[in-house]
Scaffold this active site. Structure first.
Site, PDB file in Angstrom:
ATOM      1  N   HIS A 134       0.893  -1.241   0.122  1.00  0.00           N
ATOM      2  CA  HIS A 134       0.005  -0.061  -0.133  1.00  0.00           C
ATOM      3  C   HIS A 134       0.792   1.294   0.027  1.00  0.00           C
ATOM      4  O   HIS A 134       1.844   1.317   0.493  1.00  0.00           O
ATOM      5  CB  HIS A 134      -0.862   0.041   1.359  1.00  0.00           C
ATOM      6  CG  HIS A 134      -2.032  -1.120   1.355  1.00  0.00           C
ATOM      7  ND1 HIS A 134      -2.926  -1.072   2.162  1.00  0.00           N
ATOM      8  CD2 HIS A 134      -2.180  -2.065   0.243  1.00  0.00           C
ATOM      9  CE1 HIS A 134      -3.787  -1.938   1.915  1.00  0.00           C
ATOM     10  NE2 HIS A 134      -3.348  -2.676   0.722  1.00  0.00           N
ATOM     11  N   GLU A 172       0.901   3.952   1.907  1.00  0.00           N
ATOM     12  CA  GLU A 172       1.316   4.435   3.140  1.00  0.00           C
ATOM     13  C   GLU A 172       2.451   3.461   3.623  1.00  0.00           C
ATOM     14  O   GLU A 172       3.330   4.121   4.407  1.00  0.00           O
ATOM     15  CB  GLU A 172       0.033   4.336   4.138  1.00  0.00           C
ATOM     16  CG  GLU A 172      -1.012   5.026   3.883  1.00  0.00           C
ATOM     17  CD  GLU A 172      -2.164   4.504   3.041  1.00  0.00           C
ATOM     18  OE1 GLU A 172      -3.471   4.650   3.058  1.00  0.00           O
ATOM     19  OE2 GLU A 172      -1.653   3.666   2.098  1.00  0.00           O
ATOM     20  N   CYS A 211      -6.318   2.140   5.206  1.00  0.00           N
ATOM     21  CA  CYS A 211      -7.089   0.764   5.729  1.00  0.00           C
ATOM     22  C   CYS A 211      -6.892   0.551   7.169  1.00  0.00           C
ATOM     23  O   CYS A 211      -6.094   0.993   7.858  1.00  0.00           O
ATOM     24  CB  CYS A 211      -6.767  -0.302   4.951  1.00  0.00           C
ATOM     25  SG  CYS A 211      -5.012  -0.712   5.370  1.00  0.00           S
ATOM     26  N   CYS A 240      -2.740  -0.033   7.348  1.00  0.00           N
ATOM     27  CA  CYS A 240      -1.904   1.395   7.113  1.00  0.00           C
ATOM     28  C   CYS A 240      -2.373   2.178   8.276  1.00  0.00           C
ATOM     29  O   CYS A 240      -1.298   2.845   8.874  1.00  0.00           O
ATOM     30  CB  CYS A 240      -2.394   1.933   5.885  1.00  0.00           C
ATOM     31  SG  CYS A 240      -1.828   0.820   4.509  1.00  0.00           S
TER      32      CYS A 240
END
Length: 146
Positions: free
Chosen positions: A53, A55, A78, A88
């Site tokens: 992801h 992040e 998330c 995240c």
């Protein structure tokens, strides 16, 4: 009125997300920029097939510089991962970021307010809706799992 710095860095996050549109599998294309003392210390887009992801990758780049930094994200982080990995939002809490600025909420059942709740529980300041309309264009075709 959006502060000029917030607009600048969110536009950078949107540009990063745009660079990965169509390459992230079932995951949305997200952009993340971590800023400390007016300088980007980590930035990324969701990787191919949705792993990593945005992040995660930006936090890995920033390392200790993420502490008390401002994080710009195009989509709510998330709150859970289907893989069981730390979400995240949990990674942002563990990094002790100072503030999180988010363009759009996420309709996914794996996010849908959970990431925002976790950040709030950790007393991390969150601002939602910065350049929402521009970022929302990235997610018109995104169909989250329900």
């Amino acid at each position: 009125m959006i502060p000029a710095d917030d607009e600048h860095w969110m536009r950078r996050a949107i540009a990063l997300a745009q660079s990965s549109v169509g390459m992230t599998g079932d995951n949305p294309a997200v952009g993340c920029v971590i800023v400390k003392n007016g300088v980007s210390v980590g930035e990324a887009a969701t990787a191919q097939n949705g792993r990593l992801h945005a992040e995660e990758h930006a936090l890995d780049q920033a390392g200790e510089h993420a502490r008390n930094a401002v994080v710009y994200i195009t989509l709510e982080p998330c709150g859970e991962r289907s893989s069981g990995a730390p979400s995240c939002s949990q990674r942002l809490v563990e990094a002790c970021v100072g503030r999180v600025i988010i363009a759009c909420e996420d309709a996914s059942v794996l996010a849908a307010g959970r990431g925002l709740h976790r950040l709030g529980q950790a007393k991390i300041a969150v601002q939602l809706g910065v350049l929402r309309d521009e970022a929302a264009a990235l997610y018109k075709a995104y169909r989250p799992r329900r």
